[in-house]
Design a protein around this motif. Structure first.
Motif, mmCIF file in Angstrom:
data_model
loop_
_atom_site.group_PDB
_atom_site.id
_atom_site.type_symbol
_atom_site.label_atom_id
_atom_site.label_comp_id
_atom_site.label_asym_id
_atom_site.label_seq_id
_atom_site.Cartn_x
_atom_site.Cartn_y
_atom_site.Cartn_z
ATOM 1 N N VAL A 276 9.314 -2.126 3.063
ATOM 2 C CA VAL A 276 9.759 -2.214 2.039
ATOM 3 C C VAL A 276 8.868 -3.258 1.700
ATOM 4 C CG1 VAL A 276 11.421 -3.568 1.025
ATOM 5 C CG2 VAL A 276 12.524 -2.543 3.267
ATOM 6 N N LEU A 277 8.602 -2.303 0.213
ATOM 7 C CA LEU A 277 7.298 -2.909 -1.127
ATOM 8 C C LEU A 277 8.020 -3.899 -1.851
ATOM 9 C CD1 LEU A 277 5.434 -0.400 -1.453
ATOM 10 C CD2 LEU A 277 5.159 -1.674 -0.226
ATOM 11 N N ALA A 278 8.418 -5.349 -1.663
ATOM 12 C CA ALA A 278 9.013 -6.478 -2.288
ATOM 13 C C ALA A 278 8.521 -7.016 -2.757
ATOM 14 C CB ALA A 278 9.964 -6.753 -1.113
ATOM 15 N N PRO A 279 7.221 -7.225 -3.907
ATOM 16 C CA PRO A 279 6.654 -8.004 -4.736
ATOM 17 C C PRO A 279 7.533 -9.080 -5.354
ATOM 18 C CG PRO A 279 7.821 -5.686 -5.910
ATOM 19 C CD PRO A 279 7.953 -5.575 -4.702
ATOM 20 N N GLY A 280 8.931 -8.554 -5.536
ATOM 21 C CA GLY A 280 9.728 -10.027 -6.138
ATOM 22 C C GLY A 280 10.716 -10.979 -5.163
ATOM 23 N N VAL A 281 10.319 -10.555 -4.108
ATOM 24 C CA VAL A 281 11.389 -10.983 -3.227
ATOM 25 C C VAL A 281 11.125 -12.258 -2.737
ATOM 26 C CG1 VAL A 281 12.733 -10.918 -0.506
ATOM 27 C CG2 VAL A 281 12.357 -9.556 -2.274
ATOM 28 N N GLU B 283 -1.867 -5.610 0.213
ATOM 29 C CA GLU B 283 -2.692 -4.813 0.934
ATOM 30 C C GLU B 283 -1.353 -3.547 0.571
ATOM 31 O OE1 GLU B 283 -5.670 -4.903 2.373
ATOM 32 O OE2 GLU B 283 -5.902 -6.789 1.104
ATOM 33 N N MET B 284 -0.649 -3.182 1.285
ATOM 34 C CA MET B 284 0.474 -2.820 1.333
ATOM 35 C C MET B 284 0.117 -0.926 0.260
ATOM 36 S SD MET B 284 1.367 -1.747 4.781
ATOM 37 C CE MET B 284 -0.402 -2.671 5.091
ATOM 38 N N VAL B 285 0.365 -1.724 -1.128
ATOM 39 C CA VAL B 285 0.030 -0.990 -2.310
ATOM 40 C C VAL B 285 -0.913 -0.081 -2.516
ATOM 41 C CG1 VAL B 285 -0.649 -3.262 -3.852
ATOM 42 C CG2 VAL B 285 1.174 -1.874 -3.864
ATOM 43 N N LYS B 286 -2.266 -0.948 -1.814
ATOM 44 C CA LYS B 286 -3.498 0.111 -1.938
ATOM 45 C C LYS B 286 -3.265 1.350 -2.001
ATOM 46 C CE LYS B 286 -6.117 -4.094 -2.058
ATOM 47 N NZ LYS B 286 -7.329 -4.806 -0.889
ATOM 48 N N TYR C 36 8.544 -5.447 5.956
ATOM 49 C CA TYR C 36 9.169 -6.295 4.739
ATOM 50 C C TYR C 36 7.455 -6.894 3.938
ATOM 51 C CZ TYR C 36 13.611 -6.772 2.724
ATOM 52 O OH TYR C 36 14.877 -6.300 1.894
ATOM 53 N N ALA C 37 6.344 -5.892 3.191
ATOM 54 C CA ALA C 37 5.053 -6.664 2.052
ATOM 55 C C ALA C 37 5.938 -7.442 0.796
ATOM 56 C CB ALA C 37 5.140 -5.027 1.838
ATOM 57 N N VAL C 38 5.649 -8.269 0.838
ATOM 58 C CA VAL C 38 5.543 -9.126 -0.056
ATOM 59 C C VAL C 38 4.618 -10.203 -0.391
ATOM 60 C CG1 VAL C 38 7.588 -9.937 0.688
ATOM 61 C CG2 VAL C 38 6.086 -11.374 1.927
ATOM 62 N N LYS C 39 4.625 -10.871 -1.365
ATOM 63 C CA LYS C 39 3.682 -11.775 -1.908
ATOM 64 C C LYS C 39 4.278 -13.309 -1.901
ATOM 65 C CE LYS C 39 1.668 -10.485 -5.739
ATOM 66 N NZ LYS C 39 1.419 -9.962 -7.236
ATOM 67 N N TYR D 202 0.078 2.361 -0.020
ATOM 68 C CA TYR D 202 1.717 3.432 -1.028
ATOM 69 C C TYR D 202 2.295 2.606 -1.902
ATOM 70 C CZ TYR D 202 1.541 3.645 4.273
ATOM 71 O OH TYR D 202 0.957 3.878 5.239
ATOM 72 N N ASP D 203 1.226 3.232 -2.840
ATOM 73 C CA ASP D 203 1.413 2.981 -4.843
ATOM 74 C C ASP D 203 2.151 3.462 -6.104
ATOM 75 O OD1 ASP D 203 0.857 1.984 -7.040
ATOM 76 O OD2 ASP D 203 -1.161 2.921 -7.360
ATOM 77 N N PRO D 204 3.169 2.137 -5.313
ATOM 78 C CA PRO D 204 4.639 3.304 -5.757
ATOM 79 C C PRO D 204 4.674 4.386 -7.314
ATOM 80 C CG PRO D 204 4.623 1.084 -5.196
ATOM 81 C CD PRO D 204 2.859 0.910 -5.123
ATOM 82 N N ALA D 205 2.741 3.862 -8.375
ATOM 83 C CA ALA D 205 2.697 4.483 -9.294
ATOM 84 C C ALA D 205 2.795 5.911 -9.217
ATOM 85 C CB ALA D 205 2.155 3.892 -9.935
ATOM 86 N N ARG D 206 2.394 5.629 -7.735
ATOM 87 C CA ARG D 206 1.271 7.288 -7.565
ATOM 88 C C ARG D 206 2.569 8.030 -6.782
ATOM 89 N NH1 ARG D 206 -5.272 6.881 -6.999
ATOM 90 N NH2 ARG D 206 -5.472 5.414 -8.872
ATOM 91 N N LEU D 207 3.490 7.513 -5.576
ATOM 92 C CA LEU D 207 4.448 8.226 -5.002
ATOM 93 C C LEU D 207 5.218 8.683 -5.866
ATOM 94 C CD1 LEU D 207 4.732 5.249 -2.192
ATOM 95 C CD2 LEU D 207 3.242 7.585 -2.256
ATOM 96 N N ARG D 208 5.925 9.962 -5.765
ATOM 97 C CA ARG D 208 7.041 10.827 -5.881
ATOM 98 C C ARG D 208 7.677 10.314 -5.306
ATOM 99 N NH1 ARG D 208 3.794 14.613 -3.945
ATOM 100 N NH2 ARG D 208 5.228 16.241 -2.361
ATOM 101 N N TYR D 209 9.603 10.678 -5.364
ATOM 102 C CA TYR D 209 10.903 10.639 -5.154
ATOM 103 C C TYR D 209 10.758 11.539 -4.094
ATOM 104 C CZ TYR D 209 15.140 11.007 -3.565
ATOM 105 O OH TYR D 209 17.140 10.998 -2.569
ATOM 106 N N GLY D 210 10.574 10.935 -2.896
ATOM 107 C CA GLY D 210 11.242 12.201 -1.542
ATOM 108 C C GLY D 210 9.718 12.572 -1.023
#
Length: 394
Positions: free
Chosen positions: A268-273, A354-357, A332-335, A359-367
């Motif tokens: 779970v990429l959760a930068p706002g949690v 670290e995780m977003v390097k 949970y990947a948090v800040k 698994y970058d949400p901006a580069r991943l596509r749904y699925g």
């Protein structure tokens, strides 16, 4: 018509398109001299902030929004009897449920009550909205707590994506016995949000249960995704403007658990949690008891010394829902929460940066995505908008 009460969802349902609809109703009515009050269906969530209101509802004056106080600002209408609860839960629940609702819903000065919301798969009731918007969104503590616990005891995987669940039947009973005479009209949407852009597939308006049934049929088509086989690694992104607690962020667990393979992994990429509960008491309970699995929470729930958990059944149900019961791992990947705090509630912890390097949400596509080193993942950019199921086991 002189006075109207609008009950829209809060910011956690931003992609419902209910904000735009609320704005249209507000201006259409006020331009005709109608006084309009807006009571967001908060349930136990934090009140809508000024910034959230501007983003979701547009130019409606902020002072028109009335915060719902689920502990104090409600009236009791009656109760759903214990015998009925035993019948609909196959004998798993034996207590009555008080039917409580915000006092404004019963205020006869309102000529019309517009209950606006999104029909989408839901972990507690099966399919969200309609009477849930009233009995949970602007309901009282007994209904909120016990309905959530009924769902947890009955089993969320038996209900998600379905109509006529035990929890839905509780709300249907409340509508039929206590609110049938009130001037309530439901305005229900079915939406998706590919790429973050809201797409409305259906709008259903009426004062009967038929609008719910029509919306459910469409939502089952648009908001349930079947995968061919169990997902070994699922990566879910939580938009920081929408998800600030695990109370909400655990939709990443609820909505994917029927798709993840035994022994699989949920990241779970959760930068706002920033914390666990929506309020301080629920946050304390989550920290105290943790997401330790269904049997452990039920055991704690029954212990005489744990009255705080019995007094907050909604929190107990949440702790059950938020665990994989050891079937797959949850990271949970948090800040803004420490590793010790995350691990203290029985999740694995990772650094978001670290995780977003990788698994970058901006580069991943749904699925499904295949990374450069060959790792295959399944990416979900917003878990609140759907339900994912392994077709092999459905």
């Amino acid at each position: 018509m002189r006075r109207v009460l609008i009950i829209p969802p809060d910011f956690t349902r931003f992609h419902s398109n209910a904000g735009y609809i609320t704005n249209v109703y507000y201006h259409t009515l006020t331009q005709r001299g109608v006084e309009v009050d807006i009571l967001p269906a908060l349930g136990t969530h934090e009140p809508v902030s000024r910034e959230q209101a501007a983003v979701m509802y547009g130019d409606i004056p902020y002072e028109k929004f009335i915060p719902h106080d689920w502990r104090n600002d409600v009236v009791k209408l009656g109760e759903v009897p214990a015998a009925y609860l035993e019948e609909i839960t196959e004998g798993l629940w034996h207590d009555p449920v008080s039917v409580e609702i915000n006092r404004r819903v019963m205020d006869e000065r309102y000529d019309l009550i517009l209950s606006i919301g999104q029909v989408v798969p839901h972990e507690v009731i099966g399919m969200a909205n309609h009477s849930k918007n009233l009995f949970v969104g602007v309901g009282g503590s007994d209904m909120i707590n016990k309905s959530h616990m009924v769902g947890a005891v009955y089993g969320m995987e038996r209900m998600m994506g379905r109509d006529h669940t035990p929890v839905r039947k509780i709300f249907d009973y409340g509508m039929a016995h206590f609110l049938s005479w009130r001037p309530i009209v439901f305005v229900l949407t079915v939406t998706t949000a590919p790429g973050g852009d809201i797409r409305t597939h259906g709008l259903f308006i009426g004062d009967t249960r038929l609008v719910l049934e029509k919306a459910i049929a469409l939502a089952q088509e648009k908001n349930i995704d079947f995968v061919k086989t169990g997902i070994k690694k699922c990566v879910v992104y939580l938009d920081p403007s929408e998800f600030k607690t695990t109370w909400l962020g655990n939709k990443s667990v609820y909505r994917t658990r029927m798709a993840i393979a035994d022994g699989g992994e949920l990241l779970v990429l959760a930068p706002g949690v920033r914390r666990f509960g929506e309020d301080l008491e629920v946050d304390r309970l989550i920290r105290k008891y943790g997401y330790r699995g269904r049997l452990n929470i039920l055991e704690a729930f029954e212990k005489p010394g744990n009255q705080d958990l019995r007094d907050n059944m909604g929190a107990a149900a949440h702790l059950i829902h938020g665990s994989s019961d050891g079937r797959f791992t949850i990271t949970y990947a948090v800040k803004d929460i420490t590793r010790e705090e995350i691990e203290g509630v029985c999740f694995r912890s990772a650094s978001y940066d670290e995780m977003v390097k990788r698994y970058d949400p901006a580069r991943l596509r749904y699925g499904y995505n295949t990374l450069p080193d060959g790792e295959e993942i399944y990416f979900i950019p917003n878990p609140a908008l759907g339900l994912w199921i392994n077709r092999e086991k459905f």
